[in-house]
Design a protein around this motif. Structure first.
Motif, PDB file in Angstrom:
ATOM      1  N   GLN A  40       0.712  -1.201   0.065  1.00 43.25           N
ATOM      2  CA  GLN A  40      -0.029   0.052  -0.002  1.00 43.25           C
ATOM      3  C   GLN A  40       0.766   1.220  -0.051  1.00 43.25           C
ATOM      4  OE1 GLN A  40      -2.603  -0.556   3.384  1.00 43.25           O
ATOM      5  NE2 GLN A  40      -4.334  -0.657   2.044  1.00 43.25           N
ATOM      6  N   ARG A  91       2.341   1.902  -3.527  1.00 45.18           N
ATOM      7  CA  ARG A  91       1.411   2.444  -4.278  1.00 45.18           C
ATOM      8  C   ARG A  91       1.274   3.619  -4.263  1.00 45.18           C
ATOM      9  NH1 ARG A  91      -4.595   0.307  -4.040  1.00 45.18           N
ATOM     10  NH2 ARG A  91      -4.390   1.711  -2.079  1.00 45.18           N
ATOM     11  N   GLY A  92       1.129   4.029  -3.029  1.00 46.16           N
ATOM     12  CA  GLY A  92       0.890   5.572  -2.795  1.00 46.16           C
ATOM     13  C   GLY A  92       2.238   6.295  -3.078  1.00 46.16           C
ATOM     14  N   LEU A 108       4.250   5.643  -5.415  1.00 44.83           N
ATOM     15  CA  LEU A 108       4.228   5.622  -6.974  1.00 44.83           C
ATOM     16  C   LEU A 108       3.374   6.567  -7.507  1.00 44.83           C
ATOM     17  CD1 LEU A 108       4.839   1.689  -7.799  1.00 44.83           C
ATOM     18  CD2 LEU A 108       6.617   3.722  -7.962  1.00 44.83           C
ATOM     19  N   ARG A 109       2.287   6.971  -6.735  1.00 46.24           N
ATOM     20  CA  ARG A 109       1.178   7.826  -7.307  1.00 46.24           C
ATOM     21  C   ARG A 109       1.500   9.241  -6.910  1.00 46.24           C
ATOM     22  NH1 ARG A 109      -4.737   4.860  -6.016  1.00 46.24           N
ATOM     23  NH2 ARG A 109      -4.531   3.326  -7.754  1.00 46.24           N
ATOM     24  N   THR A 110       1.901   9.359  -5.661  1.00 48.65           N
ATOM     25  CA  THR A 110       2.126  10.860  -5.112  1.00 48.65           C
ATOM     26  C   THR A 110       3.596  11.316  -4.688  1.00 48.65           C
ATOM     27  OG1 THR A 110       1.931  10.089  -2.906  1.00 48.65           O
ATOM     28  CG2 THR A 110      -0.267  10.806  -4.129  1.00 48.65           C
TER      29      THR A 110
END
Length: 214
Positions: free
Chosen positions: A172, A175-176, A178-180
């Motif tokens: 998790q 993923r966060g 890589l996104r932000t």
């Protein structure tokens, strides 16, 4: 369901901490109360068996530690030395963070798998086959704990469960990131349930001290 999953560690840790506190409290009351020569009451207290209390509390604290580690990953309060990483250029810093997160995923995944294998061979295999009505053959029933008499695989289940939950939290976080491009940061001044308009404990105490000084 997602709300429960987002705060799963808090629910488990809160329950275990409350249960451990209650068990220790009752065990201490029993130990001291049994020392008073009160007719009938002393005999009744001595007849009660609280020898399992210490063992149970140890197991609950072990489970708290495993799920507390997953909570630390999710909220960013794990102990880490990031002085060098923070001094790296942005591109290198992102790569270093990703390497660290992947390392955490791989490590917790391996520990969870090894822990599950150990638990399965330590008596869970027998318990599952017995519950399903399948032939157990020469499968070992597995050892039990000294005082509680519980199957030890139940206690050791904290290792695979906590490790796989840590692995999930690492996924998790990655993923966060890589996104932000941000990692979870724990705000020590934040109090859950306290709105921005309400003064925190520190600010209210500080205001009282300043008012008294005037």
């Amino acid at each position: 369901m997602s709300k429960i999953l987002d705060h799963l560690e808090e629910w488990i840790i809160t329950f275990l901490m409350g249960a451990a506190t209650a068990v220790i409290f009752l065990a201490v009351l029993h130990r001291h109360g049994a020392g008073y020569p009160i007719p009938y009451v002393q005999d009744w207290l001595i007849a009660l068996n609280f020898s399992w209390a210490q063992e149970l509390c140890i197991y609950m604290f072990v489970w708290m530690c495993k799920f507390g580690a997953a909570y630390g990953v999710r909220t960013g309060i794990h102990v880490g030395v990031d002085v060098l990483v923070n001094r790296l250029p942005t591109d290198w810093r992102q790569k270093a963070v990703l390497v660290a997160l992947i390392g955490g995923i791989v490590f917790t995944g391996i520990i969870g798998t090894l822990g599950l294998t150990f638990v399965w061979e330590n008596g869970m295999h027998y318990a599952v086959f017995h519950a399903l009505g399948l032939a157990t053959g020469d499968l070992p029933e597995g050892p039990t704990t000294p005082d509680l008499g519980w199957p030890t695989w139940v206690v050791y289940s904290a290792v695979p469960l906590g490790s796989f939950l840590m692995c999930f939290r690492f996924l998790q976080v990655m993923r966060g990131f890589l996104r932000t491009g941000e990692l979870p940061q724990h705000d020590h001044a934040h109090v859950e349930g306290l709105t921005a308009d309400e003064p925190s404990f520190d600010s209210s105490v500080l205001a009282t001290v300043k008012g008294g000084a005037k």
